[in-house]
Scaffold this motif. Structure first.
Motif, PDB file in Angstrom:
ATOM      1  N   TYR A   1       3.114   4.493  -1.226  1.00 19.57           N
ATOM      2  CA  TYR A   1       2.819   5.549  -2.204  1.00 19.57           C
ATOM      3  C   TYR A   1       3.364   5.216  -3.593  1.00 19.57           C
ATOM      4  O   TYR A   1       2.709   5.487  -4.610  1.00 19.57           O
ATOM      5  CB  TYR A   1       3.385   6.890  -1.732  1.00 19.57           C
ATOM      6  CG  TYR A   1       2.590   7.555  -0.638  1.00 19.57           C
ATOM      7  CD1 TYR A   1       1.201   7.481  -0.611  1.00 19.57           C
ATOM      8  CD2 TYR A   1       3.218   8.277   0.380  1.00 19.57           C
ATOM      9  CE1 TYR A   1       0.457   8.089   0.381  1.00 19.57           C
ATOM     10  CE2 TYR A   1       2.491   8.895   1.390  1.00 19.57           C
ATOM     11  CZ  TYR A   1       1.107   8.792   1.389  1.00 19.57           C
ATOM     12  OH  TYR A   1       0.374   9.391   2.379  1.00 19.57           O
TER      13      TYR A   1
ATOM     14  N   GLN B   1     -13.919   7.275   1.320  1.00 12.05           N
ATOM     15  CA  GLN B   1     -13.532   7.895   2.588  1.00 12.05           C
ATOM     16  C   GLN B   1     -12.792   9.217   2.376  1.00 12.05           C
ATOM     17  O   GLN B   1     -12.374   9.855   3.336  1.00 12.05           O
ATOM     18  CB  GLN B   1     -12.654   6.925   3.383  1.00 12.05           C
ATOM     19  CG  GLN B   1     -13.373   5.649   3.804  1.00 12.05           C
ATOM     20  CD  GLN B   1     -12.434   4.621   4.403  1.00 12.05           C
ATOM     21  OE1 GLN B   1     -11.393   4.972   4.961  1.00 12.05           O
ATOM     22  NE2 GLN B   1     -12.788   3.349   4.296  1.00 12.05           N
TER      23      GLN B   1
ATOM     24  N   LYS C   1      -9.763  10.000   1.135  1.00 11.80           N
ATOM     25  CA  LYS C   1      -8.382  10.063   1.610  1.00 11.80           C
ATOM     26  C   LYS C   1      -7.567  10.830   0.566  1.00 11.80           C
ATOM     27  O   LYS C   1      -7.153  10.276  -0.453  1.00 11.80           O
ATOM     28  CB  LYS C   1      -7.825   8.653   1.811  1.00 11.80           C
ATOM     29  CG  LYS C   1      -8.504   7.882   2.938  1.00 11.80           C
ATOM     30  CD  LYS C   1      -7.869   6.517   3.122  1.00 11.80           C
ATOM     31  CE  LYS C   1      -8.518   5.753   4.265  1.00 11.80           C
ATOM     32  NZ  LYS C   1      -7.933   4.394   4.434  1.00 11.80           N
ATOM     33  N   ILE C   2      -7.336  12.103   0.844  1.00 10.13           N
ATOM     34  CA  ILE C   2      -6.751  13.013  -0.131  1.00 10.13           C
ATOM     35  C   ILE C   2      -5.348  12.580  -0.551  1.00 10.13           C
ATOM     36  O   ILE C   2      -4.991  12.678  -1.736  1.00 10.13           O
ATOM     37  CB  ILE C   2      -6.717  14.453   0.425  1.00 10.13           C
ATOM     38  CG1 ILE C   2      -8.156  14.951   0.640  1.00 10.13           C
ATOM     39  CG2 ILE C   2      -5.992  15.389  -0.543  1.00 10.13           C
ATOM     40  CD1 ILE C   2      -8.245  16.321   1.254  1.00 10.13           C
ATOM     41  N   ASP C   3      -4.529  12.094   0.384  1.00  9.62           N
ATOM     42  CA  ASP C   3      -3.149  11.721   0.040  1.00  9.62           C
ATOM     43  C   ASP C   3      -3.120  10.574  -0.963  1.00  9.62           C
ATOM     44  O   ASP C   3      -2.407  10.634  -1.974  1.00  9.62           O
ATOM     45  CB  ASP C   3      -2.350  11.369   1.292  1.00  9.62           C
ATOM     46  CG  ASP C   3      -2.986  10.245   2.107  1.00  9.62           C
ATOM     47  OD1 ASP C   3      -4.222  10.071   2.024  1.00  9.62           O
ATOM     48  OD2 ASP C   3      -2.247   9.537   2.819  1.00  9.62           O
ATOM     49  N   ILE C   4      -3.916   9.529  -0.724  1.00  7.47           N
ATOM     50  CA  ILE C   4      -3.964   8.379  -1.630  1.00  7.47           C
ATOM     51  C   ILE C   4      -4.519   8.801  -2.990  1.00  7.47           C
ATOM     52  O   ILE C   4      -3.975   8.446  -4.045  1.00  7.47           O
ATOM     53  CB  ILE C   4      -4.842   7.242  -1.049  1.00  7.47           C
ATOM     54  CG1 ILE C   4      -4.287   6.750   0.288  1.00  7.47           C
ATOM     55  CG2 ILE C   4      -4.946   6.085  -2.043  1.00  7.47           C
ATOM     56  CD1 ILE C   4      -2.910   6.141   0.218  1.00  7.47           C
TER      57      ILE C   4
ATOM     58  N   ASP D   1       0.826  -1.216   0.000  1.00 14.24           N
ATOM     59  CA  ASP D   1       0.000   0.000   0.000  1.00 14.24           C
ATOM     60  C   ASP D   1       0.858   1.263   0.000  1.00 14.24           C
ATOM     61  O   ASP D   1       0.369   2.349   0.304  1.00 14.24           O
ATOM     62  CB  ASP D   1      -0.921   0.012   1.235  1.00 14.24           C
ATOM     63  CG  ASP D   1      -1.949  -1.110   1.195  1.00 14.24           C
ATOM     64  OD1 ASP D   1      -2.232  -1.609   0.090  1.00 14.24           O
ATOM     65  OD2 ASP D   1      -2.446  -1.491   2.274  1.00 14.24           O
TER      66      ASP D   1
ATOM     67  N   ASP E   1     -12.176   2.343  -1.568  1.00 16.26           N
ATOM     68  CA  ASP E   1     -12.358   2.754  -0.171  1.00 16.26           C
ATOM     69  C   ASP E   1     -11.767   4.141   0.065  1.00 16.26           C
ATOM     70  O   ASP E   1     -12.335   4.962   0.791  1.00 16.26           O
ATOM     71  CB  ASP E   1     -11.697   1.741   0.781  1.00 16.26           C
ATOM     72  CG  ASP E   1     -12.503   0.459   0.905  1.00 16.26           C
ATOM     73  OD1 ASP E   1     -13.693   0.467   0.525  1.00 16.26           O
ATOM     74  OD2 ASP E   1     -11.943  -0.541   1.370  1.00 16.26           O
ATOM     75  N   SER E   2     -10.616   4.407  -0.550  1.00 17.43           N
ATOM     76  CA  SER E   2      -9.968   5.716  -0.403  1.00 17.43           C
ATOM     77  C   SER E   2     -10.828   6.830  -0.985  1.00 17.43           C
ATOM     78  O   SER E   2     -10.905   7.927  -0.433  1.00 17.43           O
ATOM     79  CB  SER E   2      -8.598   5.705  -1.098  1.00 17.43           C
ATOM     80  OG  SER E   2      -7.736   4.757  -0.499  1.00 17.43           O
TER      81      SER E   2
END
Length: 294
Positions: free
Chosen positions: A138, A178, A180-183, A136, A174-175
């Motif tokens: 980056y 949810q 999740k800005i970074d992902i 997972d 899921d990102s």
């Protein structure tokens, strides 16, 4: 395209082909080069938008983004509650699309036939390949975005299914849900770099080897039909973060076998109807597109 891209097995590139925007989309993406970057960073935004056909690209990107965020849950619900009907619809879409694309090949000979067979074989192998477990980190999220986006603009190869094979489909979905800005940012950067690089290569292929490339894309579509076959037996599955069982590996089976294995109705008549609706929809869009071109 966004609705198609959230479904593992359906290609956004196929939808672009159906709606007649594929060549313009590829050409516009290809325009994002050193000149475009220079125009942007020197504040010449109007010239930048004109140079890259920016308003067209913006419309497509907004449509994809809105569709992904708004239709992801609907598509998941449809595939969960009405899988046979929705897969039959996609099956009809892809059959009609493959026929449509095949008619654009100027000459069918042993080279174009071989090219289509190679495309069909590669796409079929992708549909039966088993997903793997991946990190997972980056760097891998970046790589996943770059690879998946290339598949998303190839008719017949699903970017979402490539993510599934890379073990990142559930993670990315899921990102997004949810937020999740970074992902999402890392994935988006990978996707942007991937699509810009790949569009140049694909444009070059279409310019230098047009017939062979179109035949290859036709093969991709035909080979991907295995993935959208409505009746399947689940061989391997997993429980996602929402506690819902998700299929990993499946194989296509006959409707009668489906009833025997699952104890569920095969809905054969409904499947045929939805398949025909998909066929008619593509034919109608193509008919309207030709009328507008005139």
């Amino acid at each position: 395209m966004g609705a198609a891209d959230v479904v593992p097995g359906v290609s956004g590139g196929t939808i672009a082909f159906i709606t007649g925007i594929y060549d313009e989309l590829l050409g516009s993406i290809k325009k994002i080069d050193a000149t475009a970057i220079k125009l942007f960073f020197t504040g010449k935004f109007k010239q930048f938008m004109q140079y890259i056909n920016g308003y067209f690209l913006l419309s497509v990107l907004l449509g994809i983004a809105i569709s992904i965020f708004s239709l992801a849950k609907l598509m998941t619900w449809l595939l969960t509650n009405h899988p046979i009907q929705i897969w039959s619809f996609f099956f009809g879409l892809i059959i009609a699309s493959s026929i449509l694309v095949a008619t654009t090949v100027k000459e069918w000979n042993w080279k174009t036939i071989l090219s289509s067979i190679i495309g069909a074989t590669v796409a079929y192998y992708i549909t039966v390949a088993s997903p793997t477990t991946t990190p997972d980190s980056y760097w891998f999220i970046f790589l996943s975005g770059a690879i998946a986006i290339c598949a998303m603009i190839l008719p017949g190869i699903s970017g979402s299914f490539i993510l599934l094979l890379l073990g990142k489909y559930s993670f990315i979905m899921d990102s997004i849900s949810q937020f999740k800005i970074d992902i999402m940012a890392v994935f988006a950067v990978g996707a942007a770099i991937g699509i810009i690089s790949f569009s140049h290569f694909l444009s070059w292929l279409l310019k230098k080897y047009n017939n062979l490339t179109i035949a290859l894309l036709t093969g991709f579509m035909v080979g991907s039909l295995n993935k959208v076959w409505p009746w399947k037996e689940t061989l391997e599955s997993y429980i996602d973060s929402h506690g819902v069982e998700q299929a990993i590996t499946q194989r296509s089976i006959l409707p009668t076998t489906f009833e025997q294995l699952t104890g569920q109705e095969a809905h054969i008549v409904e499947a045929i109807i939805y398949c025909i609706i998909g066929l008619v929809l593509v034919s109608s869009i193509e008919f309207i597109a030709k009328k507008l071109q005139k």
